[in-house]
Write a protein that holds these residues in place. Structure first.
Motif, PDB file in Angstrom:
ATOM      1  N   VAL A  64      22.570   7.055 -82.023  1.00 35.20           N
ATOM      2  CA  VAL A  64      21.948   8.037 -81.126  1.00 35.20           C
ATOM      3  C   VAL A  64      20.998   7.338 -80.156  1.00 35.20           C
ATOM      4  O   VAL A  64      20.935   7.686 -78.979  1.00 35.20           O
ATOM      5  CB  VAL A  64      21.215   9.126 -81.941  1.00 35.20           C
ATOM      6  CG1 VAL A  64      20.335   9.990 -81.057  1.00 35.20           C
ATOM      7  CG2 VAL A  64      22.221   9.988 -82.685  1.00 35.20           C
ATOM      8  N   SER A  65      20.290   6.335 -80.628  1.00 39.58           N
ATOM      9  CA  SER A  65      19.346   5.614 -79.768  1.00 39.58           C
ATOM     10  C   SER A  65      20.061   4.785 -78.702  1.00 39.58           C
ATOM     11  O   SER A  65      19.490   4.494 -77.653  1.00 39.58           O
ATOM     12  CB  SER A  65      18.475   4.688 -80.605  1.00 39.58           C
ATOM     13  OG  SER A  65      17.676   5.444 -81.482  1.00 39.58           O
ATOM     14  N   ALA A  66      21.297   4.408 -78.956  1.00 38.31           N
ATOM     15  CA  ALA A  66      22.050   3.606 -77.993  1.00 38.31           C
ATOM     16  C   ALA A  66      22.746   4.456 -76.928  1.00 38.31           C
ATOM     17  O   ALA A  66      23.317   3.918 -75.986  1.00 38.31           O
ATOM     18  CB  ALA A  66      23.090   2.765 -78.725  1.00 38.31           C
ATOM     19  N   LEU A  67      22.710   5.782 -77.054  1.00 42.81           N
ATOM     20  CA  LEU A  67      23.422   6.654 -76.120  1.00 42.81           C
ATOM     21  C   LEU A  67      22.880   6.683 -74.694  1.00 42.81           C
ATOM     22  O   LEU A  67      23.665   6.832 -73.759  1.00 42.81           O
ATOM     23  CB  LEU A  67      23.467   8.080 -76.674  1.00 42.81           C
ATOM     24  CG  LEU A  67      24.451   8.313 -77.804  1.00 42.81           C
ATOM     25  CD1 LEU A  67      24.318   9.732 -78.326  1.00 42.81           C
ATOM     26  CD2 LEU A  67      25.864   8.033 -77.367  1.00 42.81           C
ATOM     27  N   PRO A  68      21.561   6.581 -74.444  1.00 42.69           N
ATOM     28  CA  PRO A  68      21.105   6.636 -73.046  1.00 42.69           C
ATOM     29  C   PRO A  68      21.775   5.559 -72.195  1.00 42.69           C
ATOM     30  O   PRO A  68      21.891   4.407 -72.591  1.00 42.69           O
ATOM     31  CB  PRO A  68      19.598   6.396 -73.141  1.00 42.69           C
ATOM     32  CG  PRO A  68      19.239   6.857 -74.498  1.00 42.69           C
ATOM     33  CD  PRO A  68      20.420   6.506 -75.357  1.00 42.69           C
ATOM     34  N   GLY A  69      22.239   5.983 -71.040  1.00 45.21           N
ATOM     35  CA  GLY A  69      22.953   5.078 -70.149  1.00 45.21           C
ATOM     36  C   GLY A  69      24.462   5.191 -70.283  1.00 45.21           C
ATOM     37  O   GLY A  69      25.201   4.592 -69.512  1.00 45.21           O
ATOM     38  N   THR A  70      24.934   5.972 -71.244  1.00 42.55           N
ATOM     39  CA  THR A  70      26.366   6.133 -71.450  1.00 42.55           C
ATOM     40  C   THR A  70      26.914   7.131 -70.442  1.00 42.55           C
ATOM     41  O   THR A  70      26.306   8.150 -70.158  1.00 42.55           O
ATOM     42  CB  THR A  70      26.647   6.646 -72.878  1.00 42.55           C
ATOM     43  OG1 THR A  70      26.093   5.734 -73.808  1.00 42.55           O
ATOM     44  CG2 THR A  70      28.129   6.783 -73.124  1.00 42.55           C
ATOM     45  N   ARG A  71      28.081   6.817 -69.922  1.00 47.14           N
ATOM     46  CA  ARG A  71      28.743   7.705 -68.976  1.00 47.14           C
ATOM     47  C   ARG A  71      30.234   7.656 -69.244  1.00 47.14           C
ATOM     48  O   ARG A  71      30.804   6.577 -69.423  1.00 47.14           O
ATOM     49  CB  ARG A  71      28.451   7.243 -67.562  1.00 47.14           C
ATOM     50  CG  ARG A  71      29.148   8.040 -66.512  1.00 47.14           C
ATOM     51  CD  ARG A  71      28.969   7.404 -65.158  1.00 47.14           C
ATOM     52  NE  ARG A  71      29.943   7.969 -64.255  1.00 47.14           N
ATOM     53  CZ  ARG A  71      29.638   8.596 -63.141  1.00 47.14           C
ATOM     54  NH1 ARG A  71      28.387   8.711 -62.778  1.00 47.14           N
ATOM     55  NH2 ARG A  71      30.586   9.079 -62.380  1.00 47.14           N
ATOM     56  N   PHE A  72      30.861   8.821 -69.309  1.00 46.44           N
ATOM     57  CA  PHE A  72      32.311   8.826 -69.428  1.00 46.44           C
ATOM     58  C   PHE A  72      32.904   9.938 -68.585  1.00 46.44           C
ATOM     59  O   PHE A  72      32.310  10.980 -68.373  1.00 46.44           O
ATOM     60  CB  PHE A  72      32.780   8.884 -70.891  1.00 46.44           C
ATOM     61  CG  PHE A  72      32.327  10.090 -71.647  1.00 46.44           C
ATOM     62  CD1 PHE A  72      33.098  11.229 -71.717  1.00 46.44           C
ATOM     63  CD2 PHE A  72      31.116  10.074 -72.329  1.00 46.44           C
ATOM     64  CE1 PHE A  72      32.680  12.327 -72.430  1.00 46.44           C
ATOM     65  CE2 PHE A  72      30.697  11.166 -73.047  1.00 46.44           C
ATOM     66  CZ  PHE A  72      31.476  12.304 -73.100  1.00 46.44           C
ATOM     67  N   ASP A  73      34.077   9.634 -68.057  1.00 45.44           N
ATOM     68  CA  ASP A  73      34.783  10.541 -67.163  1.00 45.44           C
ATOM     69  C   ASP A  73      36.153  10.825 -67.770  1.00 45.44           C
ATOM     70  O   ASP A  73      36.833   9.908 -68.225  1.00 45.44           O
ATOM     71  CB  ASP A  73      34.979   9.914 -65.782  1.00 45.44           C
ATOM     72  CG  ASP A  73      33.695   9.420 -65.166  1.00 45.44           C
ATOM     73  OD1 ASP A  73      32.635   9.942 -65.545  1.00 45.44           O
ATOM     74  OD2 ASP A  73      33.750   8.516 -64.319  1.00 45.44           O
ATOM     75  N   VAL A  74      36.543  12.089 -67.756  1.00 40.01           N
ATOM     76  CA  VAL A  74      37.859  12.485 -68.251  1.00 40.01           C
ATOM     77  C   VAL A  74      38.575  13.221 -67.127  1.00 40.01           C
ATOM     78  O   VAL A  74      38.030  14.178 -66.572  1.00 40.01           O
ATOM     79  CB  VAL A  74      37.734  13.403 -69.492  1.00 40.01           C
ATOM     80  CG1 VAL A  74      39.098  13.843 -69.965  1.00 40.01           C
ATOM     81  CG2 VAL A  74      36.979  12.703 -70.598  1.00 40.01           C
ATOM     82  N   GLU A  75      39.760  12.758 -66.792  1.00 40.36           N
ATOM     83  CA  GLU A  75      40.550  13.425 -65.767  1.00 40.36           C
ATOM     84  C   GLU A  75      41.844  13.918 -66.389  1.00 40.36           C
ATOM     85  O   GLU A  75      42.531  13.185 -67.094  1.00 40.36           O
ATOM     86  CB  GLU A  75      40.869  12.465 -64.626  1.00 40.36           C
ATOM     87  CG  GLU A  75      39.667  12.060 -63.829  1.00 40.36           C
ATOM     88  CD  GLU A  75      40.031  11.197 -62.642  1.00 40.36           C
ATOM     89  OE1 GLU A  75      41.153  11.353 -62.114  1.00 40.36           O
ATOM     90  OE2 GLU A  75      39.206  10.370 -62.264  1.00 40.36           O
ATOM     91  N   TYR A  76      42.145  15.183 -66.132  1.00 37.84           N
ATOM     92  CA  TYR A  76      43.386  15.769 -66.604  1.00 37.84           C
ATOM     93  C   TYR A  76      43.959  16.595 -65.466  1.00 37.84           C
ATOM     94  O   TYR A  76      43.296  17.518 -64.979  1.00 37.84           O
ATOM     95  CB  TYR A  76      43.139  16.651 -67.835  1.00 37.84           C
ATOM     96  CG  TYR A  76      44.405  17.305 -68.346  1.00 37.84           C
ATOM     97  CD1 TYR A  76      45.349  16.562 -69.039  1.00 37.84           C
ATOM     98  CD2 TYR A  76      44.651  18.643 -68.124  1.00 37.84           C
ATOM     99  CE1 TYR A  76      46.508  17.144 -69.504  1.00 37.84           C
ATOM    100  CE2 TYR A  76      45.809  19.240 -68.579  1.00 37.84           C
ATOM    101  CZ  TYR A  76      46.734  18.481 -69.268  1.00 37.84           C
ATOM    102  OH  TYR A  76      47.886  19.063 -69.716  1.00 37.84           O
ATOM    103  N   SER A  77      45.148  16.232 -65.054  1.00 34.96           N
ATOM    104  CA  SER A  77      45.785  16.888 -63.931  1.00 34.96           C
ATOM    105  C   SER A  77      44.887  16.734 -62.710  1.00 34.96           C
ATOM    106  O   SER A  77      44.596  15.617 -62.309  1.00 34.96           O
ATOM    107  CB  SER A  77      46.064  18.347 -64.274  1.00 34.96           C
ATOM    108  OG  SER A  77      46.794  18.964 -63.244  1.00 34.96           O
ATOM    109  N   ARG A  78      44.412  17.829 -62.146  1.00 37.95           N
ATOM    110  CA  ARG A  78      43.551  17.745 -60.962  1.00 37.95           C
ATOM    111  C   ARG A  78      42.108  18.101 -61.265  1.00 37.95           C
ATOM    112  O   ARG A  78      41.299  18.278 -60.365  1.00 37.95           O
ATOM    113  CB  ARG A  78      44.099  18.672 -59.880  1.00 37.95           C
ATOM    114  CG  ARG A  78      45.475  18.239 -59.422  1.00 37.95           C
ATOM    115  CD  ARG A  78      46.100  19.117 -58.397  1.00 37.95           C
ATOM    116  NE  ARG A  78      45.414  20.350 -58.132  1.00 37.95           N
ATOM    117  CZ  ARG A  78      45.857  21.285 -57.321  1.00 37.95           C
ATOM    118  NH1 ARG A  78      46.995  21.125 -56.722  1.00 37.95           N
ATOM    119  NH2 ARG A  78      45.176  22.395 -57.129  1.00 37.95           N
ATOM    120  N   THR A  79      41.756  18.202 -62.535  1.00 38.36           N
ATOM    121  CA  THR A  79      40.393  18.545 -62.943  1.00 38.36           C
ATOM    122  C   THR A  79      39.736  17.327 -63.564  1.00 38.36           C
ATOM    123  O   THR A  79      40.359  16.599 -64.333  1.00 38.36           O
ATOM    124  CB  THR A  79      40.408  19.694 -63.953  1.00 38.36           C
ATOM    125  OG1 THR A  79      41.077  20.817 -63.366  1.00 38.36           O
ATOM    126  CG2 THR A  79      39.006  20.103 -64.353  1.00 38.36           C
TER     127      THR A  79
END
Length: 86
Positions: A64-79
């Motif tokens: 939990v302490s390592a989470l700051p700074g995490t970024r993830f992107d999910v693309e499905y079809s056009r969303t």
């Protein structure tokens, strides 16, 4: 340090993008009864599987302490869904 803010954005092709800011501390305070039950359930599971509960809780806190700074992107079809943890 515990994450302070989670930003969730949804981009859709024919509509305006949506951006939601979720403060973590008030959410944790509201969900604290559920969090206590989850910790108790995790402790029982550690006992059943013969895992050191204190070490497992420490490892969970480090994750939990390592989470700051995490970024993830999910693309499905056009969303696209974009999540950033600060």
């Amino acid at each position: 340090m515990m994450p302070q803010l989670v930003t969730v954005g949804v981009k859709r092709p024919d509509r305006r993008p949506i951006r939601i800011w979720v403060p973590v501390l008030p959410l944790v305070l509201v969900l604290s009864p559920v969090l206590v039950l989850a910790v108790l359930g995790g402790t029982v599971a550690c006992h059943v599987y013969r895992i050191d509960a204190v070490r497992a809780l420490g490892t969970g806190w480090r994750i939990v302490s390592a989470l700051p700074g995490t970024r993830f992107d999910v693309e499905y079809s056009r969303t696209a869904v974009l999540v950033a943890i600060r």
